[in-house]
Design a protein around this motif. Structure first.
Motif, PDB file in Angstrom:
ATOM      1  N   TRP A   1      48.300  33.047  40.226  1.00  0.00           N
ATOM      2  CA  TRP A   1      48.433  34.473  40.425  1.00  0.00           C
ATOM      3  C   TRP A   1      49.903  34.815  40.189  1.00  0.00           C
ATOM      4  O   TRP A   1      50.768  34.507  41.027  1.00  0.00           O
ATOM      5  N   ASP A   2      50.214  35.416  39.062  1.00  0.00           N
ATOM      6  CA  ASP A   2      51.605  35.715  38.728  1.00  0.00           C
ATOM      7  C   ASP A   2      52.236  36.593  39.800  1.00  0.00           C
ATOM      8  O   ASP A   2      51.651  37.589  40.238  1.00  0.00           O
TER       9      ASP A   2
ATOM     10  N   ASP B   1      48.352  40.644  40.445  1.00  0.00           N
ATOM     11  CA  ASP B   1      47.733  40.017  39.280  1.00  0.00           C
ATOM     12  C   ASP B   1      46.219  40.112  39.413  1.00  0.00           C
ATOM     13  O   ASP B   1      45.614  39.417  40.232  1.00  0.00           O
ATOM     14  N   LYS B   2      45.594  40.935  38.606  1.00  0.00           N
ATOM     15  CA  LYS B   2      44.149  41.149  38.685  1.00  0.00           C
ATOM     16  C   LYS B   2      43.360  40.233  37.751  1.00  0.00           C
ATOM     17  O   LYS B   2      42.133  40.311  37.693  1.00  0.00           O
ATOM     18  N   ASP B   3      44.042  39.359  37.031  1.00  0.00           N
ATOM     19  CA  ASP B   3      43.358  38.453  36.117  1.00  0.00           C
ATOM     20  C   ASP B   3      43.981  37.062  36.181  1.00  0.00           C
ATOM     21  O   ASP B   3      44.559  36.580  35.209  1.00  0.00           O
TER      22      ASP B   3
ATOM     23  N   HIS C   1      43.527  36.619  46.056  1.00  0.00           N
ATOM     24  CA  HIS C   1      43.254  37.756  45.177  1.00  0.00           C
ATOM     25  C   HIS C   1      43.242  39.063  45.962  1.00  0.00           C
ATOM     26  O   HIS C   1      43.693  40.105  45.455  1.00  0.00           O
ATOM     27  N   HIS C   2      42.747  39.020  47.198  1.00  0.00           N
ATOM     28  CA  HIS C   2      42.691  40.222  48.027  1.00  0.00           C
ATOM     29  C   HIS C   2      43.975  40.450  48.818  1.00  0.00           C
ATOM     30  O   HIS C   2      44.073  41.453  49.542  1.00  0.00           O
TER      31      HIS C   2
ATOM     32  N   ASP D   1      33.774  42.432  38.643  1.00  0.00           N
ATOM     33  CA  ASP D   1      34.990  41.887  38.027  1.00  0.00           C
ATOM     34  C   ASP D   1      35.443  40.609  38.723  1.00  0.00           C
ATOM     35  O   ASP D   1      36.012  39.716  38.083  1.00  0.00           O
ATOM     36  N   GLU D   2      35.153  40.466  40.014  1.00  0.00           N
ATOM     37  CA  GLU D   2      35.537  39.238  40.706  1.00  0.00           C
ATOM     38  C   GLU D   2      34.584  38.095  40.383  1.00  0.00           C
ATOM     39  O   GLU D   2      35.002  36.933  40.324  1.00  0.00           O
ATOM     40  N   SER D   3      33.316  38.407  40.158  1.00  0.00           N
ATOM     41  CA  SER D   3      32.400  37.370  39.655  1.00  0.00           C
ATOM     42  C   SER D   3      32.851  36.908  38.268  1.00  0.00           C
ATOM     43  O   SER D   3      32.799  35.711  37.956  1.00  0.00           O
ATOM     44  N   ARG D   4      33.307  37.833  37.451  1.00  0.00           N
ATOM     45  CA  ARG D   4      33.767  37.482  36.095  1.00  0.00           C
ATOM     46  C   ARG D   4      35.001  36.577  36.139  1.00  0.00           C
ATOM     47  O   ARG D   4      35.148  35.669  35.318  1.00  0.00           O
TER      48      ARG D   4
END
Length: 381
Positions: free
Chosen positions: A255-256, A227-229, A220-221, A352-355
């Protein structure tokens, strides 16, 4: 300038709270920290006796115990024992509350602390579902209060070291990822919280944050990720029939435009020692050693000979926590700096990353057949 001091109230007196408290009492200079420090001013438990026993254990530190520094330097002086949690929430001397209760109590305890005006550091998993988490975030925003999930691994020295290697470009783009937190818990011989549905037991919620944190930190990082979701595209749970919780859970996240991650938790088998998390990249593989919650070693490994990349020989990197620090001291330092700087969330562990991770757990749980499949959270209550 004197270091910024956070006066902590601790909720619950189990093993994880005990370890957090001990790390608060370690000399900050032992981890090269001079800008913040910590004190413990209140402990809440189900009885005054239990809270006092917790305090007495801390005060009984031997000279060779790393947390004895804090005892000797007054970081427990005047600490109060409460026979409930609200005493801690309402104590005017408490600057922040650490919540170490069972998973299914996190939302209630964090909500009560926030409503009492206290910043919160809450153990993982943050809540039982995204709706509960969203309510906590809404309260934190409304009251301008700090709130963070206690994913301690994010703040360990090795986490930064792994990201530095990936950010350097030496390994190229990630192509595939796998992470695993498994351990043979001898389930048929145990009756502890790990298999208790009343305490939200099972492999997913208790163990899932650890393969997830490495996926988030490495994929993600990653600088190539847009892709943020990221979404769960498939999942499976095996049920432990005696209590109905999940004995293992596995899921794949996409992760697209980047790659997929295969994540696994298992209470009935041992994990892989040298590959608890593996990022396979264009030029070589990065392998993190067990345990996923507090690894000290990672390797750069050449790709197979017929797909050889620029990594030609295995490299081993040792990056332990500082001596005397179990690993929770780093997240406490993050909380202190955020409070000092007036932040209500951490850049390193944002809401948002916890979500995102909480959303993965919701999908896996709801798609499985455990007794928690249809669990309804307490948002709004």
């Amino acid at each position: 300038m004197a270091p910024y001091t956070v006066r902590w109230g601790i909720i619950a007196t189990g093993g994880i709270s005990k370890q957090f408290a001990k790390d608060l009492l370690v000399d900050p200079s032992s981890r090269d920290v001079s800008d913040v420090k910590h004190e413990i001013v209140a402990v809440g438990s189900r009885s005054v006796e239990s809270a006092q026993s917790f305090i007495d254990h801390l005060k009984s530190a031997k000279p060779e115990d790393s947390w004895s520094w804090g005892v000797q330097n007054g970081l427990l002086d005047g600490v109060k024992a409460y026979g409930d949690y609200h005493g801690v929430y309402n104590d005017p001397s408490v600057d922040a509350v650490y919540i170490g209760t069972p998973h299914n109590l996190h939302h209630r305890n964090a909500k009560d602390a926030l409503l009492a005006g206290k910043p919160v550091l809450c153990e993982k998993p943050f809540t039982m579902d995204v709706e509960e988490l969203d309510e906590l975030i809404s309260i934190a925003k409304e009251k301008n209060l700090f709130l963070m999930e206690a994913v301690w691994t994010r703040f360990h020295p090795i986490a930064y070291a792994v990201q530095k290697v990936l950010d350097s470009g030496r390994l190229g783009r990630p192509k595939r990822f796998a992470a695993d937190f498994s351990g043979d818990a001898k389930l048929d011989a145990t009756g502890d919280r790990m298999i208790d549905p009343e305490l939200a037991g099972g492999a997913l919620l208790d163990m899932g944050p650890y393969p997830s944190v490495w996926a988030m930190l490495t994929l993600h990082h990653d600088k190539h990720n847009k892709d943020k979701d990221p979404k769960v595209i498939t999942s499976h749970q095996t049920i432990y029939k005696r209590t109905g919780v999940d004995a293992n859970s596995r899921w794949v996240v996409q992760w697209d435009g980047l790659c997929q991650a295969a994540l696994l938790t298992d209470l009935e088998n041992s994990g892989l020692k040298e590959a608890t998390a593996v990022v396979q990249c264009e030029e070589g593989d990065l392998c993190i050693e067990y345990p996923p919650w507090r690894p000290e070693t990672f390797h750069l490994v050449p790709r197979p000979t017929h797909h050889v990349g620029s990594i030609k020989e295995k490299e081993t990197h040792q990056v332990p926590c500082h001596p005397g620090n179990n690993g929770m001291s780093y997240e406490a330092d993050e909380v202190a700096r955020c409070l000092r700087d007036g932040k209500i969330q951490s850049d390193r562990m944002p809401w948002d990353e916890s979500r995102i991770v909480q959303g993965w757990f919701d999908v896996v749980r709801k798609n499985g057949d455990s007794v928690l499949k249809d669990y309804k959270g307490q948002a709004g209550q």
